[in-house]
Design a protein around this motif. Sequence first.
Motif, PDB file in Angstrom:
ATOM      1  N   LEU A 147      -6.642  -2.981   7.689  1.00 33.37           N
ATOM      2  CA  LEU A 147      -6.010  -3.570   6.512  1.00 33.37           C
ATOM      3  C   LEU A 147      -4.726  -2.816   6.167  1.00 33.37           C
ATOM      4  O   LEU A 147      -3.683  -3.435   5.860  1.00 33.37           O
ATOM      5  CB  LEU A 147      -6.985  -3.525   5.327  1.00 33.37           C
ATOM      6  N   ALA A 148      -4.766  -1.493   6.214  1.00 36.80           N
ATOM      7  CA  ALA A 148      -3.571  -0.703   5.901  1.00 36.80           C
ATOM      8  C   ALA A 148      -2.458  -0.962   6.891  1.00 36.80           C
ATOM      9  O   ALA A 148      -1.282  -1.130   6.492  1.00 36.80           O
ATOM     10  CB  ALA A 148      -3.941   0.793   5.911  1.00 36.80           C
ATOM     11  N   PHE A 149      -2.782  -1.033   8.173  1.00 34.41           N
ATOM     12  CA  PHE A 149      -1.755  -1.290   9.181  1.00 34.41           C
ATOM     13  C   PHE A 149      -1.098  -2.650   8.955  1.00 34.41           C
ATOM     14  O   PHE A 149       0.110  -2.806   9.116  1.00 34.41           O
ATOM     15  CB  PHE A 149      -2.360  -1.258  10.585  1.00 34.41           C
ATOM     16  N   GLU A 150      -1.906  -3.620   8.579  1.00 28.94           N
ATOM     17  CA  GLU A 150      -1.356  -4.955   8.313  1.00 28.94           C
ATOM     18  C   GLU A 150      -0.417  -4.922   7.122  1.00 28.94           C
ATOM     19  O   GLU A 150       0.677  -5.478   7.163  1.00 28.94           O
ATOM     20  CB  GLU A 150      -2.502  -5.930   8.066  1.00 28.94           C
ATOM     21  N   ARG A 151      -0.824  -4.250   6.057  1.00 26.58           N
ATOM     22  CA  ARG A 151       0.002  -4.186   4.849  1.00 26.58           C
ATOM     23  C   ARG A 151       1.313  -3.447   5.098  1.00 26.58           C
ATOM     24  O   ARG A 151       2.343  -3.753   4.476  1.00 26.58           O
ATOM     25  CB  ARG A 151      -0.770  -3.500   3.719  1.00 26.58           C
ATOM     26  N   LEU A 152       1.293  -2.487   6.019  1.00 27.19           N
ATOM     27  CA  LEU A 152       2.502  -1.710   6.322  1.00 27.19           C
ATOM     28  C   LEU A 152       3.360  -2.354   7.404  1.00 27.19           C
ATOM     29  O   LEU A 152       4.385  -1.793   7.796  1.00 27.19           O
ATOM     30  CB  LEU A 152       2.106  -0.301   6.721  1.00 27.19           C
ATOM     31  N   GLY A 153       2.941  -3.495   7.913  1.00 25.62           N
ATOM     32  CA  GLY A 153       3.735  -4.203   8.914  1.00 25.62           C
ATOM     33  C   GLY A 153       3.705  -3.557  10.281  1.00 25.62           C
ATOM     34  O   GLY A 153       4.629  -3.745  11.082  1.00 25.62           O
ATOM     35  N   LEU A 154       2.634  -2.811  10.588  1.00 24.56           N
ATOM     36  CA  LEU A 154       2.538  -2.126  11.863  1.00 24.56           C
ATOM     37  C   LEU A 154       1.874  -2.982  12.930  1.00 24.56           C
ATOM     38  O   LEU A 154       1.973  -2.671  14.127  1.00 24.56           O
ATOM     39  CB  LEU A 154       1.757  -0.812  11.708  1.00 24.56           C
ATOM     40  N   LEU A 155       1.170  -4.013  12.537  1.00 26.64           N
ATOM     41  CA  LEU A 155       0.450  -4.873  13.483  1.00 26.64           C
ATOM     42  C   LEU A 155       1.345  -6.027  13.941  1.00 26.64           C
ATOM     43  O   LEU A 155       2.108  -6.560  13.140  1.00 26.64           O
ATOM     44  CB  LEU A 155      -0.825  -5.422  12.840  1.00 26.64           C
TER      45      LEU A 155
END
Length: 281
Positions: A273-281
């Motif tokens: 979830l954090a990676f998605e929110r930070l635009g890393l995925l």
Amino acid sequence: MPTTPAPSDRRAVFLDYDGTLAEQGVVPAAHVEAVRAVRENGHAVLLSTGRCASIVAPEVLDLLDGAVCSAGAHVRVGDALLRDERYPEALGRRAVEVLTAHEVPFVLEAPDALLCTPAMAAWIRDRAEALPPAAAGTVGGGTLDLARAVRLPEDLASCSFAKISLWRSPVAVEQLAAEIGEEIAALPSSMSRVDGSAGELFLRHLDKAGGVQLAAEHLGLGMDATVGAGDGLNDLGMLRATGTSIAIEGAPASVLEAADLVVPGPEEAGLALAFERLGLL
């Protein structure tokens, strides 16, 4: 297909292990896939753990670009060993003598082994044998990773090691640190009791933040391009130092206050979830 980020957008993500990337030493399948996806998108993902490298499963290390282990005492990026710092010989001997005199159950953590007494080895192995089978898609062996690394030296006081973990101590960890010497700092365990009977003893001048900075510099990145994620007091310096910080729900108040983002723990795939929110995925 994944797109490679522009050099100015590339990030280095540093993940605490227990309670952040893994639950009880096992990385859930959703986190395995999320880490792979972030790396495929051109970012670097590294471990930043209090654990010594010898008790992180090889398949976990293979999932990552590198690791800051032993709370900053051991740093590796790819095949490059950037730091391997141990207790000075006399200080290590003093530590073992103090812990033995107080009848404290402890292990000495080295990059290549977990050094302890036969009684401690039996305690670790008993817990490893009680583990349930791992779920499909997970990596990491839980307590088995500790049991596999155990070695039984004839003279613990003569061993080379980076950090000490202790449990069920009759003396508070802070008192033990003070008795060993001013070069030693203590933290309560993030995985066990909170009454001061379990914790870590480490070289005061080392911490995760310093290890993260060393690894980021090797990758050619400034601290503004780093992301740190953790759930314990030993993560606090890292979270304050990294450009973006992620804390896990249920972490101590000071850890939550240091975070830019708070997400659930491994059982709920919080890092994905954090990676998605930070635009890393």
